[in-house]
Motif scaffolding. Structure first.
Motif, PDB file in Angstrom:
ATOM      1  N   LEU A  51      -8.577 -24.796 -43.413  1.00 57.69           N
ATOM      2  CA  LEU A  51      -9.714 -25.461 -43.711  1.00 57.69           C
ATOM      3  C   LEU A  51      -9.658 -24.462 -45.290  1.00 57.69           C
ATOM      4  O   LEU A  51      -9.699 -23.204 -44.663  1.00 57.69           O
ATOM      5  N   GLU A  52     -10.366 -24.550 -46.365  1.00 59.36           N
ATOM      6  CA  GLU A  52     -10.817 -23.699 -47.670  1.00 59.36           C
ATOM      7  C   GLU A  52     -12.468 -23.786 -47.246  1.00 59.36           C
ATOM      8  O   GLU A  52     -12.671 -24.328 -46.854  1.00 59.36           O
ATOM      9  N   ASN A  53     -12.526 -21.776 -47.589  1.00 52.27           N
ATOM     10  CA  ASN A  53     -14.030 -22.242 -47.444  1.00 52.27           C
ATOM     11  C   ASN A  53     -14.877 -21.188 -49.039  1.00 52.27           C
ATOM     12  O   ASN A  53     -14.649 -20.644 -49.888  1.00 52.27           O
ATOM     13  N   VAL A  54     -15.166 -23.010 -49.823  1.00 48.08           N
ATOM     14  CA  VAL A  54     -16.263 -22.942 -51.260  1.00 48.08           C
ATOM     15  C   VAL A  54     -17.503 -22.509 -51.618  1.00 48.08           C
ATOM     16  O   VAL A  54     -17.209 -22.048 -52.550  1.00 48.08           O
ATOM     17  N   PHE A  55     -17.710 -21.732 -50.371  1.00 49.59           N
ATOM     18  CA  PHE A  55     -19.373 -21.740 -50.980  1.00 49.59           C
ATOM     19  C   PHE A  55     -19.555 -21.320 -49.238  1.00 49.59           C
ATOM     20  O   PHE A  55     -19.192 -21.487 -47.668  1.00 49.59           O
ATOM     21  N   ARG A  56     -20.284 -20.064 -48.868  1.00 52.38           N
ATOM     22  CA  ARG A  56     -21.168 -19.342 -47.640  1.00 52.38           C
ATOM     23  C   ARG A  56     -22.779 -19.127 -48.648  1.00 52.38           C
ATOM     24  O   ARG A  56     -22.931 -18.460 -49.451  1.00 52.38           O
ATOM     25  N   SER A  57     -23.810 -19.536 -47.557  1.00 52.11           N
ATOM     26  CA  SER A  57     -24.600 -19.131 -47.904  1.00 52.11           C
ATOM     27  C   SER A  57     -25.703 -18.919 -46.292  1.00 52.11           C
ATOM     28  O   SER A  57     -25.032 -19.389 -45.299  1.00 52.11           O
ATOM     29  N   ASN A  58     -26.746 -18.414 -46.794  1.00 51.69           N
ATOM     30  CA  ASN A  58     -27.757 -18.446 -45.028  1.00 51.69           C
ATOM     31  C   ASN A  58     -27.759 -20.019 -44.555  1.00 51.69           C
ATOM     32  O   ASN A  58     -27.385 -19.710 -43.485  1.00 51.69           O
ATOM     33  N   SER A  59     -27.999 -21.201 -45.471  1.00 56.47           N
ATOM     34  CA  SER A  59     -28.171 -22.309 -44.909  1.00 56.47           C
ATOM     35  C   SER A  59     -27.198 -23.646 -45.194  1.00 56.47           C
ATOM     36  O   SER A  59     -27.327 -24.493 -44.508  1.00 56.47           O
ATOM     37  N   THR A  61     -22.242 -23.873 -45.240  1.00 56.90           N
ATOM     38  CA  THR A  61     -20.802 -22.830 -45.171  1.00 56.90           C
ATOM     39  C   THR A  61     -20.028 -24.589 -45.950  1.00 56.90           C
ATOM     40  O   THR A  61     -20.133 -24.929 -44.895  1.00 56.90           O
ATOM     41  N   GLY A  62     -19.546 -24.214 -47.242  1.00 62.16           N
ATOM     42  CA  GLY A  62     -19.307 -26.004 -47.632  1.00 62.16           C
ATOM     43  C   GLY A  62     -17.150 -25.213 -47.466  1.00 62.16           C
ATOM     44  O   GLY A  62     -17.211 -24.190 -47.525  1.00 62.16           O
ATOM     45  N   TYR A  63     -16.589 -26.369 -46.823  1.00 57.07           N
ATOM     46  CA  TYR A  63     -15.449 -26.605 -46.468  1.00 57.07           C
ATOM     47  C   TYR A  63     -14.582 -27.513 -47.420  1.00 57.07           C
ATOM     48  O   TYR A  63     -15.129 -28.454 -48.000  1.00 57.07           O
ATOM     49  N   ARG A  64     -13.066 -27.729 -47.640  1.00 54.22           N
ATOM     50  CA  ARG A  64     -12.405 -28.506 -47.891  1.00 54.22           C
ATOM     51  C   ARG A  64     -11.147 -28.593 -47.319  1.00 54.22           C
ATOM     52  O   ARG A  64     -11.199 -27.005 -47.007  1.00 54.22           O
ATOM     53  N   LEU A  65     -10.444 -29.337 -47.557  1.00 59.64           N
ATOM     54  CA  LEU A  65      -9.179 -28.952 -47.010  1.00 59.64           C
ATOM     55  C   LEU A  65      -8.020 -27.791 -48.172  1.00 59.64           C
ATOM     56  O   LEU A  65      -8.269 -27.575 -48.748  1.00 59.64           O
ATOM     57  N   SER A  66      -7.246 -27.325 -47.192  1.00 57.74           N
ATOM     58  CA  SER A  66      -6.808 -26.018 -47.838  1.00 57.74           C
ATOM     59  C   SER A  66      -4.781 -27.124 -48.292  1.00 57.74           C
ATOM     60  O   SER A  66      -4.773 -28.391 -47.640  1.00 57.74           O
ATOM     61  N   GLU A  67      -4.519 -26.087 -49.091  1.00 55.05           N
ATOM     62  CA  GLU A  67      -3.101 -26.502 -48.564  1.00 55.05           C
ATOM     63  C   GLU A  67      -2.110 -26.773 -47.826  1.00 55.05           C
ATOM     64  O   GLU A  67      -1.370 -27.732 -47.671  1.00 55.05           O
ATOM     65  N   LEU A  68      -2.510 -25.969 -47.226  1.00 58.96           N
ATOM     66  CA  LEU A  68      -1.804 -26.118 -45.773  1.00 58.96           C
ATOM     67  C   LEU A  68      -2.345 -27.123 -44.811  1.00 58.96           C
ATOM     68  O   LEU A  68      -1.167 -27.428 -44.062  1.00 58.96           O
ATOM     69  N   GLY A  69      -3.386 -27.451 -44.606  1.00 59.37           N
ATOM     70  CA  GLY A  69      -3.714 -29.101 -44.154  1.00 59.37           C
ATOM     71  C   GLY A  69      -3.373 -30.192 -44.741  1.00 59.37           C
ATOM     72  O   GLY A  69      -2.935 -30.910 -43.854  1.00 59.37           O
ATOM     73  N   LYS A  70      -3.183 -29.894 -45.715  1.00 54.05           N
ATOM     74  CA  LYS A  70      -2.930 -31.488 -46.475  1.00 54.05           C
ATOM     75  C   LYS A  70      -1.114 -31.586 -46.355  1.00 54.05           C
ATOM     76  O   LYS A  70      -0.343 -32.185 -46.190  1.00 54.05           O
ATOM     77  N   SER A  71      -0.916 -29.888 -46.054  1.00 54.92           N
ATOM     78  CA  SER A  71       0.979 -30.408 -45.776  1.00 54.92           C
ATOM     79  C   SER A  71       1.162 -30.948 -44.985  1.00 54.92           C
ATOM     80  O   SER A  71       2.134 -31.831 -43.586  1.00 54.92           O
ATOM     81  N   LEU A  72       0.484 -30.213 -44.206  1.00 53.50           N
ATOM     82  CA  LEU A  72       0.569 -30.638 -42.150  1.00 53.50           C
ATOM     83  C   LEU A  72       0.637 -31.886 -41.928  1.00 53.50           C
ATOM     84  O   LEU A  72       0.355 -33.088 -41.110  1.00 53.50           O
ATOM     85  N   LEU A  73      -0.632 -32.754 -42.703  1.00 54.88           N
ATOM     86  CA  LEU A  73      -1.093 -34.075 -42.168  1.00 54.88           C
ATOM     87  C   LEU A  73       0.074 -34.831 -43.048  1.00 54.88           C
ATOM     88  O   LEU A  73       0.809 -36.168 -43.003  1.00 54.88           O
ATOM     89  N   ALA A  74       0.565 -34.295 -44.507  1.00 54.95           N
ATOM     90  CA  ALA A  74       1.784 -35.300 -45.389  1.00 54.95           C
ATOM     91  C   ALA A  74       3.352 -35.420 -44.251  1.00 54.95           C
ATOM     92  O   ALA A  74       3.939 -36.278 -44.460  1.00 54.95           O
ATOM     93  N   ALA A  75       3.360 -34.167 -43.899  1.00 54.23           N
ATOM     94  CA  ALA A  75       4.668 -34.105 -43.129  1.00 54.23           C
ATOM     95  C   ALA A  75       4.330 -34.901 -41.978  1.00 54.23           C
ATOM     96  O   ALA A  75       5.574 -35.530 -41.548  1.00 54.23           O
TER      97      ALA A  75
END
Length: 306
Positions: A51-59, A61-75
């Protein structure tokens, strides 16, 4: 975290991301409530690079799939790349240079021609032609066959070698000397010929009907899982007449000796050793030392007293 759990979690995340506009509605990423996965679990996936951490605050934490995560699913979701190898053309002369062991010869010929792989392990004391069987198969197989020595094989090396050359036949001498971790790569290859590997920047999903022919002096050190994948054949020591015939044949065909010199070495070694390699060593030293002295220095004792 187990691989199966990672795939299940990433699959759920991918399904969520496919239903939304990540660039418009989730510019700062999604949170644990959106995918219904606990924050601690998401944190582990992030630390492992999925996962990638694209945003972080006290309230939030925003994530999205990283390239490694997408690659694992593709494989995982990509159908294995397959190729159909022509059957190995086993000449009638295959194994003719090996004396005796007729049942082993018949089994190996049949396994090489079988529509689906039958893996064979040859076991028994040294100098019983186990390596000669592998040599003959390597010559017959050409580029389809890869030769490995168990004591010099690693899991990563085995993976890379099979991935790059995609052999039909894997020949492993001294398989009992492979580390337990190194044999793990063999298990999936032998069970359906599938090889799956994923790491940063590289995904591999192969399906190859690989045949494994192996040899060892003993098989007790092999894991039960690995032994169960082989048809195991025990080779027994040569009788006196067979040993003499084997020595003469090997020295003439493999060492280029005259039939007369091969006969002399075989006769002088009779009763001193059952190891064909001793005869090869004598043949290679004979030009410098003479046959009698080479035998005395290699094996000991007074050979002339025979």
């Amino acid at each position: 975290m187990k691989d199966n759990n990672v795939l299940e979690l990433l699959t759920e995340i991918a399904r969520f991301e496919a239903t939304v506009d990540m660039d418009k509605d989730y510019r700062i990423g999604w949170g644990w409530r959106h995918v219904r996965i606990w924050p601690a679990t998401l944190s582990k996936l992030f630390k492992e690079g999925y996962l990638e951490n694209v945003f972080r605050s006290n309230s939030h934490t925003g994530y999205r799939l990283s390239e490694l995560g997408k690659s694992l699913l593709a494989a995982e979701n990509t159908p294995p790349r397959t190729h159909q190898e022509p059957k190995l053309a086993t000449p009638n002369s295959l194994f003719d240079d090996i004396i005796g062991h007729d049942g082993v010869k018949e089994l190996l010929r049949a396994s090489l021609l079988a529509e689906k792989p039958v893996h064979v392990l040859l076991t028994g004391p040294p100098a019983l032609a186990k390596t000669l069987f592998l040599w003959d198969i390597e010559r017959a197989g050409g580029e389809k066959a890869i030769w490995l020595v168990g004591s010099a094989t690693s899991k990563a090396g085995l993976w890379d070698l099979v991935a790059e050359r995609e052999p039909s036949i894997l020949l492993i001498d001294e398989i009992d000397k492979m580390n337990a971790a190194d044999t793990a790569a063999l298990l999936t290859m032998m069970e359906g010929g599938r090889l799956v590997r994923t790491k940063r920047g590289r995904e591999l999903n192969l399906s190859n009907p690989l045949r494994v022919i192996a040899a060892s002096n003993r098989c007790e050190k092999l894991s039960p899982e690995l032994r169960s994948r082989f048809a195991i054949r025990q080779l027994f020591p040569y009788g006196r007449t067979e040993y003499l015939t084997v020595v003469k044949g090997v020295l003439v065909r493999c060492e280029g000796l005259s039939p007369e010199l091969a006969e002399e070495i075989a006769r002088r070694l009779d009763g001193l050793t059952q190891n064909v390699r001793d005869a090869i060593r004598v043949a290679r030293l004979a030009p410098q030392l003479g046959v009698e002295k080479a035998i005395k220095l290699l094996i000991g004792g007074n050979e002339s007293e025979k």
